[in-house]
Write a protein that holds these residues in place. Structure first.
Motif, PDB file in Angstrom:
ATOM      1  N   SER A 276       0.823  -1.201   0.000  1.00 55.22           N
ATOM      2  CA  SER A 276       0.000   0.000   0.000  1.00 55.22           C
ATOM      3  C   SER A 276       0.860   1.255   0.000  1.00 55.22           C
ATOM      4  N   THR A 277       1.945   1.254   0.782  1.00 54.64           N
ATOM      5  CA  THR A 277       2.855   2.406   0.827  1.00 54.64           C
ATOM      6  C   THR A 277       3.514   2.627  -0.528  1.00 54.64           C
ATOM      7  N   MET A 278       3.982   1.536  -1.134  1.00 58.41           N
ATOM      8  CA  MET A 278       4.628   1.655  -2.447  1.00 58.41           C
ATOM      9  C   MET A 278       3.649   2.125  -3.515  1.00 58.41           C
ATOM     10  N   MET A 279       2.460   1.554  -3.539  1.00 56.22           N
ATOM     11  CA  MET A 279       1.503   1.919  -4.577  1.00 56.22           C
ATOM     12  C   MET A 279       1.055   3.376  -4.440  1.00 56.22           C
ATOM     13  N   ARG A 280       0.974   3.868  -3.206  1.00 53.35           N
ATOM     14  CA  ARG A 280       0.537   5.251  -3.007  1.00 53.35           C
ATOM     15  C   ARG A 280       1.646   6.250  -3.319  1.00 53.35           C
ATOM     16  N   HIS A 281       2.829   5.996  -2.770  1.00 54.09           N
ATOM     17  CA  HIS A 281       3.899   6.991  -2.858  1.00 54.09           C
ATOM     18  C   HIS A 281       4.939   6.700  -3.938  1.00 54.09           C
ATOM     19  N   GLY A 282       5.036   5.452  -4.397  1.00 49.70           N
ATOM     20  CA  GLY A 282       6.028   5.108  -5.406  1.00 49.70           C
ATOM     21  C   GLY A 282       7.405   4.837  -4.852  1.00 49.70           C
TER      22      GLY A 282
END
Length: 223
Positions: free
Chosen positions: A57-63
């Motif tokens: 979720s962190t990666m998908m939101r912030h990249g």
């Protein structure tokens, strides 16, 4: 086979003509409202509370995510010393063993068996439970490393401009049927500070197809 053979990009558009029939036309132009955070703490993956879904979720939101202590300090120091020895013979290496060479920046391709310290560093990366949970959350089980390289900026090196590692005209943004997502993992081998020119991030812009986000990002919260 012909459909997947890459010709030279078009001189005006930069697109790959052979892929035109597979274009998905994802061409989202972003502005400052697309920057998802201005606080580095939002990217931090806590080893004590990490789960696959939270990391993804962190990666998908912030990249981008920040994972602490991937290598032991002693391993990082030893690996840096080895790379310095490789730099000294860089000019004598065959062309396929070096990416490019400038006066103030050196890059080398690495193999897993080049030296015991490279092998050990990769072992620590692959067995780090936080890294493993994060990668499996993003990529699924048994993700692959497709490239290992080193980048060294010499003292006084000029700044690199803000950029993506995969251009939008040759990536999953525009050609989702042909290109998989790829992710880059940076591991610092020495302490770095903003004053030294540490890597700058612009969270949320991994969804952007803008050819240049530098003005938007540097004026609106990139850190």
């Amino acid at each position: 086979v012909d459909a997947y053979r890459r010709s030279q990009p078009h001189k005006f558009t930069g697109f790959y003509p052979d892929f035109d029939h597979d274009m998905t036309y994802y061409n989202r132009q972003c502005d400052k409202s697309d920057i998802t955070t201005r606080d580095a703490a939002d990217l931090y993956i806590d080893p004590d509370t990490v789960t696959r879904s939270k990391a993804a979720s962190t990666m998908m939101r912030h990249g981008a995510v920040v994972v602490p202590s991937v290598l032991k300090p002693s391993t990082a120091t030893e690996l840096r010393t080895y790379l310095e020895s490789r730099h000294k013979i860089q000019s004598t290496l065959p062309w396929h063993e070096k990416f490019f060479e400038e006066e103030d920046r050196l890059a080398l391709g690495l193999g897993a068996g080049d030296h015991p310290i490279v092998t050990e560093a990769l072992r620590q990366v692959g067995t780090n439970p936080t890294v493993r949970t994060t990668l499996e959350g993003i990529l699924g089980s048994d993700p692959a490393i497709v490239e290992i390289s080193t980048m060294t900026s010499m003292a006084g090196a000029g700044d690199q401009e803000l950029h993506t590692d995969s251009d939008y005209f040759g990536s999953s943004l525009l050609y989702a049927r042909n290109f998989l997502h790829s992710y880059t993992m940076f591991i610092s081998l020495q302490n770095t500070t903003a004053r030294m020119g540490a890597t700058t991030l612009c969270p949320g812009t991994h969804h952007c197809a803008n050819a240049d986000m530098e003005d938007v990002c540097l004026s609106n919260g990139a850190f």
